[in-house]
Design an enzyme around this catalytic site. Sequence first.
Site, PDB file in Angstrom:
ATOM      1  N   ARG A  80       9.146  -4.146 -13.034  1.00 34.52           N
ATOM      2  CA  ARG A  80       8.091  -3.722 -12.118  1.00 34.52           C
ATOM      3  C   ARG A  80       6.939  -3.180 -12.963  1.00 34.52           C
ATOM      4  O   ARG A  80       7.129  -2.212 -13.716  1.00 34.52           O
ATOM      5  CB  ARG A  80       8.644  -2.631 -11.185  1.00 34.52           C
ATOM      6  CG  ARG A  80       7.597  -2.102 -10.270  1.00 34.52           C
ATOM      7  CD  ARG A  80       8.023  -0.894  -9.441  1.00 34.52           C
ATOM      8  NE  ARG A  80       6.776  -0.344  -8.939  1.00 34.52           N
ATOM      9  CZ  ARG A  80       6.542   0.915  -8.670  1.00 34.52           C
ATOM     10  NH1 ARG A  80       7.485   1.819  -8.789  1.00 34.52           N
ATOM     11  NH2 ARG A  80       5.355   1.299  -8.271  1.00 34.52           N
ATOM     12  N   HIS A 124      -1.589   1.297  -8.827  1.00 38.21           N
ATOM     13  CA  HIS A 124      -0.893   2.481  -9.333  1.00 38.21           C
ATOM     14  C   HIS A 124      -1.967   3.415  -9.883  1.00 38.21           C
ATOM     15  O   HIS A 124      -1.974   3.776 -11.044  1.00 38.21           O
ATOM     16  CB  HIS A 124       0.146   2.089 -10.378  1.00 38.21           C
ATOM     17  CG  HIS A 124       1.213   3.113 -10.608  1.00 38.21           C
ATOM     18  ND1 HIS A 124       2.560   2.846 -10.493  1.00 38.21           N
ATOM     19  CD2 HIS A 124       1.130   4.425 -10.967  1.00 38.21           C
ATOM     20  CE1 HIS A 124       3.259   3.937 -10.777  1.00 38.21           C
ATOM     21  NE2 HIS A 124       2.402   4.919 -11.077  1.00 38.21           N
ATOM     22  N   GLU A 169       3.159   5.189  -4.345  1.00 35.97           N
ATOM     23  CA  GLU A 169       3.029   6.606  -3.998  1.00 35.97           C
ATOM     24  C   GLU A 169       1.653   6.953  -3.431  1.00 35.97           C
ATOM     25  O   GLU A 169       0.898   7.746  -4.035  1.00 35.97           O
ATOM     26  CB  GLU A 169       3.356   7.482  -5.214  1.00 35.97           C
ATOM     27  CG  GLU A 169       4.747   7.239  -5.762  1.00 35.97           C
ATOM     28  CD  GLU A 169       5.116   8.116  -6.952  1.00 35.97           C
ATOM     29  OE1 GLU A 169       4.263   8.899  -7.414  1.00 35.97           O
ATOM     30  OE2 GLU A 169       6.266   8.013  -7.420  1.00 35.97           O
ATOM     31  N   ASN A 296      10.768   5.942  -4.394  1.00 38.34           N
ATOM     32  CA  ASN A 296      10.755   6.598  -5.702  1.00 38.34           C
ATOM     33  C   ASN A 296      11.399   7.960  -5.505  1.00 38.34           C
ATOM     34  O   ASN A 296      10.870   8.800  -4.772  1.00 38.34           O
ATOM     35  CB  ASN A 296       9.325   6.792  -6.215  1.00 38.34           C
ATOM     36  CG  ASN A 296       8.615   5.468  -6.472  1.00 38.34           C
ATOM     37  OD1 ASN A 296       9.213   4.393  -6.370  1.00 38.34           O
ATOM     38  ND2 ASN A 296       7.341   5.543  -6.810  1.00 38.34           N
ATOM     39  N   TYR A 298      13.042  11.402  -7.290  1.00 36.90           N
ATOM     40  CA  TYR A 298      13.260  12.219  -8.491  1.00 36.90           C
ATOM     41  C   TYR A 298      13.995  13.525  -8.185  1.00 36.90           C
ATOM     42  O   TYR A 298      14.816  13.972  -8.963  1.00 36.90           O
ATOM     43  CB  TYR A 298      11.920  12.549  -9.166  1.00 36.90           C
ATOM     44  CG  TYR A 298      11.285  11.333  -9.809  1.00 36.90           C
ATOM     45  CD1 TYR A 298      11.567  10.996 -11.124  1.00 36.90           C
ATOM     46  CD2 TYR A 298      10.438  10.508  -9.087  1.00 36.90           C
ATOM     47  CE1 TYR A 298      11.018   9.875 -11.718  1.00 36.90           C
ATOM     48  CE2 TYR A 298       9.875   9.374  -9.670  1.00 36.90           C
ATOM     49  CZ  TYR A 298      10.168   9.066 -10.984  1.00 36.90           C
ATOM     50  OH  TYR A 298       9.623   7.948 -11.559  1.00 36.90           O
ATOM     51  N   GLU A 355      11.796   3.752  -8.347  1.00 33.69           N
ATOM     52  CA  GLU A 355      11.636   4.659  -9.497  1.00 33.69           C
ATOM     53  C   GLU A 355      12.713   5.736  -9.434  1.00 33.69           C
ATOM     54  O   GLU A 355      13.022   6.237  -8.353  1.00 33.69           O
ATOM     55  CB  GLU A 355      10.279   5.382  -9.501  1.00 33.69           C
ATOM     56  CG  GLU A 355       9.116   4.543  -9.891  1.00 33.69           C
ATOM     57  CD  GLU A 355       7.814   5.348  -9.982  1.00 33.69           C
ATOM     58  OE1 GLU A 355       7.866   6.571 -10.207  1.00 33.69           O
ATOM     59  OE2 GLU A 355       6.757   4.729  -9.799  1.00 33.69           O
TER      60      GLU A 355
HETATM   61  O1  IFM Z   1       4.941   8.697 -14.103  1.00 34.67           O
HETATM   62  C1  IFM Z   1       5.071   8.824 -12.727  1.00 34.67           C
HETATM   63  C2  IFM Z   1       4.674   7.546 -12.027  1.00 34.67           C
HETATM   64  O2  IFM Z   1       3.375   7.168 -12.343  1.00 34.67           O
HETATM   65  C3  IFM Z   1       4.767   7.720 -10.526  1.00 34.67           C
HETATM   66  N1  IFM Z   1       6.026   8.268 -10.142  1.00 34.67           N
HETATM   67  C4  IFM Z   1       6.519   9.420 -10.834  1.00 34.67           C
HETATM   68  C5  IFM Z   1       6.481   9.158 -12.333  1.00 34.67           C
HETATM   69  C6  IFM Z   1       7.033  10.379 -13.082  1.00 34.67           C
HETATM   70  O3  IFM Z   1       6.272  11.501 -12.799  1.00 34.67           O
END
Ligand code: IFM
Length: 450
Positions: A80, A124, A169, A296, A298, A355
């Site tokens: 990606r 992006h 995002e 995404n 985290y 992500e």
């Molecule tokens: O680096 C970023 C990415 O550009 C978008 N999602 C989160 C990642 C980590 O912070």
Amino acid sequence: MDRGDLLTFPPGFQWGVASSSYQIEGAVDEGGRGPSIWDTFCHTPGKIARGETGDIAADHYHRWEEDVRLLGELGVQVYRFSVAWPRVQPTGRGKVNGQGLDFYERLVDALIARNITPCLTLYHWDLPQPLQDAGGWPNRDTARYFADYAAIVAGRLGDRVTGWITHNEPWVAAFAGNFSGEHAPGIQDPVAAFQAAHHLLLSHGLAVEALRATCRRKPSIGLALNLNPVHPATDSQADLEAATRFDGVLNRWFLDPLYRGSYPEDMVRLFEPVLTPVREGDLKTISTPVEWLGINYYSHTVARHDPSFPLIEASQVQPTGREYSQMWEIYPEGMHEILTRVWNEYHPPYLVVTENGIPVADEPDLDGKARDPRRIAYLRDHIAQVHRAIADGVDVRGYYHWSPTDNFEWAHGYGKRFGLIYIDFSTQKRTVKDSGWWFKQVIEANGVEL
Ligand code: IFM
């Protein structure tokens, strides 16, 4: 599905890695590329840690062949990446820069030659600066220009790329860019932020139409949302309600228009003073069904009631006694929670984790090996939660690690490393970290060993 301690994934599950143009390419004034809002922002004193910029980044524009070779070595199945709009249209509208398209065409062909499926993100965050000068995402025209740009990229690559992501995002692009101002273009204006959010979503719908009309091979279209489960800091009524509001702006403000064709009513009431009226037909365009949704993930967000924050009256807290990375709390269960919630409440056709990764202060040891056990542990625990969601009936078809190489982490500059591949930014030497070799085994086994 499972053998001993190996959690195996369904046949055809896709293992990938994800990157973005400004974070890796460098070569900001080569090949006919125009300036983006991130060039301007990085060169504004005080915006980025240590005054760093993406001028060179991971020098991927020059080293893409080596990078593709490394992806092949790791056995990656999907790559990606994002296209830099200002490489394709240096002023964001009108004139097309053939050299920019040539670059991505070479990249795509090299991936396909190695049996790596390209998954192309159109946006992006590197908006062409001239479009920002004309008002940026708060200006409705930007949505139309984005659809034109989508058609241009589709016209060149839509005969061989089938995996498309319109936006990465949009919450971050709208609110970090136009509300908190931590990201480019660095605006702090709630009205502009909500306009930007709406136009980003609108442009997604318009781009879907453009891709479907232009791609020669049937496109499979998604978008990548940053979604966090939101939990209250305490079980007080005030914190519970604060968590609902936080969830409203972070998750529901994007999921509801996309999947229900409306903005969430509780949040519309709350944000009424800063919202501009939505035009008829916009929500129908935004909610045009697409093939899949990217998440995404985290971390989760812990929220508390905080009247000092206008409108939302909620803020994020970092509870003590938990495990943290350099940027977020480590909360693997949130992966399962967000996948199952989105699946059950919004019913997308299928999901992909577009992500997931962790910033770790890696350094190669004296023998040149880059040992990063914390990344391996983080990945193992999060992949196990993806597996758990699948076992619970959620149709998740892929997991893309952020990111293949260390890169430019926006306002943090080069201080946060997310890569499976270490980059010495003074020499651009690449070294596969232990986590990279570990991920290769996961791909080969189509599963993760606990
Ligand atoms: O680096 C970023 C990415 O550009 C978008 N999602 C989160 C990642 C980590 O912070």
